[in-house]
Design an enzyme around this catalytic site. Sequence first.
Site, mmCIF file in Angstrom:
data_model
loop_
_atom_site.group_PDB
_atom_site.id
_atom_site.type_symbol
_atom_site.label_atom_id
_atom_site.label_comp_id
_atom_site.label_asym_id
_atom_site.label_seq_id
_atom_site.Cartn_x
_atom_site.Cartn_y
_atom_site.Cartn_z
ATOM 1 N N CYS A 130 -0.668 5.702 4.048
ATOM 2 C CA CYS A 130 -0.071 5.067 2.869
ATOM 3 C C CYS A 130 -0.071 3.544 2.958
ATOM 4 O O CYS A 130 -0.375 2.856 1.978
ATOM 5 C CB CYS A 130 1.352 5.589 2.653
ATOM 6 N N HIS A 243 6.518 1.059 -0.576
ATOM 7 C CA HIS A 243 6.189 0.256 0.602
ATOM 8 C C HIS A 243 5.853 -1.174 0.182
ATOM 9 O O HIS A 243 5.172 -1.391 -0.829
ATOM 10 C CB HIS A 243 4.968 0.828 1.329
#
Length: 340
Positions: A130, A243
Amino acid sequence: MGYKIAVVGATGNVGREMLNILAERQFPVDEIVALASRKSQGTEVSFGDTTLKTKDLDTFDFTGWDIALFAVGSTATKEYAPKAAASGCVVIDNSSLYRYDPDIPLIVPEVNPQAVHDYSKKNIIANPNCSTAQMVVALKPLHDRAKIKRVVVSTYQSVSGSGKDAIDELWNQTKGMYVPGQEVDPKVYTKQIAFNVIPHIDVFMDSGDTKEEWKMIAETKKIVDPSIKVTATCVRVPVFVGHSESINIETEEFLDEDEARDILRESPGLMVIDKREDGGYVTPIECVGDFATFISRIRQDVTVENGLNLWCVSDNLRKGAALNAVQIAELLGREVLKKG
């Protein structure tokens, strides 16, 4: 004519998100099946306006199915992905199991779409980590223009990257801070995550890097260019989803910050929000549910000859996992299978 799609691990955070995104993007589906472990068999999950009941992965026959999106751990992937691939179903795998196999393409469609044609070596395509996925979307157009020599990245990664138990741990620890006697000791993480940051994601390696940091280095080289030098520090922060990354880039050719901003603004998968004023940037909470990777704080780094700094934010359950997998499926259908 559409595709027969299997979503493996359909009851997990990423599996559910894959189903949502397939529906949102109106992927050409003729038939879809939700697969999970036997203990989750019969669990209901949503696909657009349709409710699906999960079927047992262990007994499922992938023969005749076109694409399987895998959102399970490496152990289950190692057992079931080769079976699906051998049956003629193309596997798009979200685990780390196949990312570093030279015969399996590791793909971010905005960055290296041409690699999709290498799927046939093992009938498997790998989805990147990710934290890597959102970073390389930003790096590629700048690399094409000025050739990146070195990247220094610090990540601020949400707990959803560790799964549902981590989300629950943050929630329960946060509540426990305000209720005496209801404090929650860390189980998912090595230290308390509520009101804290933890500079430790995945296991430590002999080099002193964590596995998460090593992944970013190895995957950037495989996806973008093996000549790029990357160093990373990956940090878990008390954010539920999204994130963030502070990225320092050193290029071979000088690249003005204004030109970099224009390049990124015109590049696929990116949204530039970069105003030098209070709130003129994107934070993780604002990116949740969005397909884009957001870029802010673009500025020259005057401490090196050709340097840039930027801030990069993305929904890790989407671009970092489910969305990228669906985009690979779209690319596979458009470039190779050509049924939809």
